[in-house]
Design a protein around this motif. Structure first.
Motif, PDB file in Angstrom:
ATOM      1  N   ARG A  24       1.292  -3.836   3.828  1.00 29.87           N
ATOM      2  CA  ARG A  24       0.606  -4.259   3.806  1.00 29.87           C
ATOM      3  C   ARG A  24       1.874  -5.103   2.661  1.00 29.87           C
ATOM      4  N   SER A  25       2.144  -4.855   1.747  1.00 28.72           N
ATOM      5  CA  SER A  25       3.107  -5.445   0.867  1.00 28.72           C
ATOM      6  C   SER A  25       4.235  -6.879   1.700  1.00 28.72           C
ATOM      7  N   ILE A  26       4.223  -6.166   3.431  1.00 27.80           N
ATOM      8  CA  ILE A  26       5.572  -6.888   3.506  1.00 27.80           C
ATOM      9  C   ILE A  26       4.752  -8.640   4.342  1.00 27.80           C
ATOM     10  N   LEU A  27       3.364  -7.422   4.334  1.00 24.31           N
ATOM     11  CA  LEU A  27       2.369  -9.292   5.126  1.00 24.31           C
ATOM     12  C   LEU A  27       1.740  -9.399   4.444  1.00 24.31           C
ATOM     13  N   GLY A  28       1.990  -9.541   2.799  1.00 28.47           N
ATOM     14  CA  GLY A  28       1.620  -9.949   1.214  1.00 28.47           C
ATOM     15  C   GLY A  28      -0.689  -9.244   1.429  1.00 28.47           C
ATOM     16  N   LEU A  29      -0.797  -8.171   1.843  1.00 30.66           N
ATOM     17  CA  LEU A  29      -2.229  -8.347   1.450  1.00 30.66           C
ATOM     18  C   LEU A  29      -2.673  -7.649   0.352  1.00 30.66           C
TER      19      LEU A  29
END
Lengths: 218, 218
Positions: free
Chosen positions: A81-86
């Motif tokens: 979620r952090s990698i995807l910017g969520l």
DNA sequence: ATCTGTGAAGCACTTCACAGCG
DNA sequence: CGCTGTGAAGTGCTTCACAGAT
């Protein structure tokens, strides 16, 4: 090291499977089981998911697993979620409040994922000024003026095919850098702008190719 | 010679561009111009369309062009529609008549392309028996009995995530060989069944990866 | 014993480049 | 001369297979 776009496309599906495992209270999952849970790819490429692919994809971003055990569900989900910017809110504007636009405004699936619709536009006089799902519909002609005041990260295009390209052009001029397009056209946008198409008809038309061979006639 | 699935996925987009050219009264198009008209791919792979790819893709199915001139728009469109199986009616059933299901029933884009919704199912007592867009809603529990009587080629799944897999299983048991899934799950179906997913949230979540880097904070 | 992380091998799709036709 | 059709070359993603960690 450059990360293939195809890998990025798969990450949201990984995140969704992890969320489902987390709901079930699962703590750990192996790449093998993970691949089985991913089911069938919903695109043309009909190859099954593989454990090796899951491991390889994740390895682009770090070493998230424990040898001999597998991946911690919660931890991996948070990483993705952090990698995807969520892990933040994204602000969206919907252009075109016809049947489809209404359904989009009413869709309950965006908010829990951090996607919030903050503006709605239409060019029809009897819609402008109306309140729909807690939003005051503005005139599409005022799109550029409005988006100078209110920041919007993502534009959702739900107008008829004929006007879709010009709406997309306007959104791009406003600095919107991501567009979700529901209109059945092949849109042109600069390379710096992300675009994704949602088109059930295209999906149906690629399936009929495979049905054709053995289908009963009409 | 085996045709890549990725090629099949592109054909509907080709057909759509040709229809648009035909509307404009264009008779002939070169692979070069064709590639330019295809705009941006609405998926992860951000590579531009190329004239060589268009020619190569078409060459899997025959020799449709004229050297020195290009492709006859009408003829190529008809060929593609025939290859894709679009020159007939396809019968569809929608399962789940909530907000989304209603929007699907009301969508005007299916019929002109030969996709007809002939059945609608829901499990909610106050929807069963109701008439929606000219369709009498039946009980999802009667799905299998109904589809024994009425042929349906394609199932459209618009139920909540929790019940989607069981609805898909039921459709598969009824012999439905193509499924358009709107539920946010990774569905499992036999290899012999085609499935495509329509999921705006996944599309948004892959765009945010690219936005993340330079986005202003919330 | 189990399962990850990963170079290397394999494979499939894309692009090249040019012969050949109009 | 313009543009298609297509083997061959190129490229990039996927899978393999095993060292290494627990």
């Amino acid at each position: 090291m450059t990360i293939p776009d195809l890998v990025i496309d798969r990450l949201p599906q990984y995140a969704r499977v992890l969320a489902s495992l987390d709901d079930q209270g699962r703590d750990v999952v192996s790449s093998q089981e993970f691949a089985e849970l991913l089911g069938r790819r919903g695109d043309g490429a009909d190859r099954p998911w593989s454990a090796a692919q899951v491991r390889k994809d994740l390895s682009y971003f770090g070493r998230f697993g424990k040898q001999g055990r597998g991946y911690n569900v919660r931890k991996l989900m948070d990483e993705l979620r952090s990698i995807l910017g969520l892990n933040r809110q994204w602000r969206m504007a919907v252009v075109g409040i016809g049947r489809l636009g209404h359904a989009i405004l009413g869709y309950q699936g965006f908010t829990p994922q951090g996607f919030r619709i903050v503006e709605g536009f239409d060019s029809s006089p009897h819609l402008i000024g109306q309140h729909v799902d807690g939003l005051t519909i503005r005139n599409t002609a005022d799109l550029e003026a409005t988006l100078k005041e209110t920041r919007v990260d993502i534009g959702i295009v739900a107008v008829p095919a004929e006007t879709a390209q010009s709406v997309i052009d306007a959104l791009v001029r406003c600095g919107v850098r991501a567009i979700l397009n529901y209109a059945p056209i092949s849109a042109r946008v600069p390379k710096s702008v992300q675009i994704r198409h949602v088109d059930p008809v295209l999906a149906l038309q690629s399936m009929t190719y495979y049905l054709k061979a053995s289908a009963t006639l009409d």
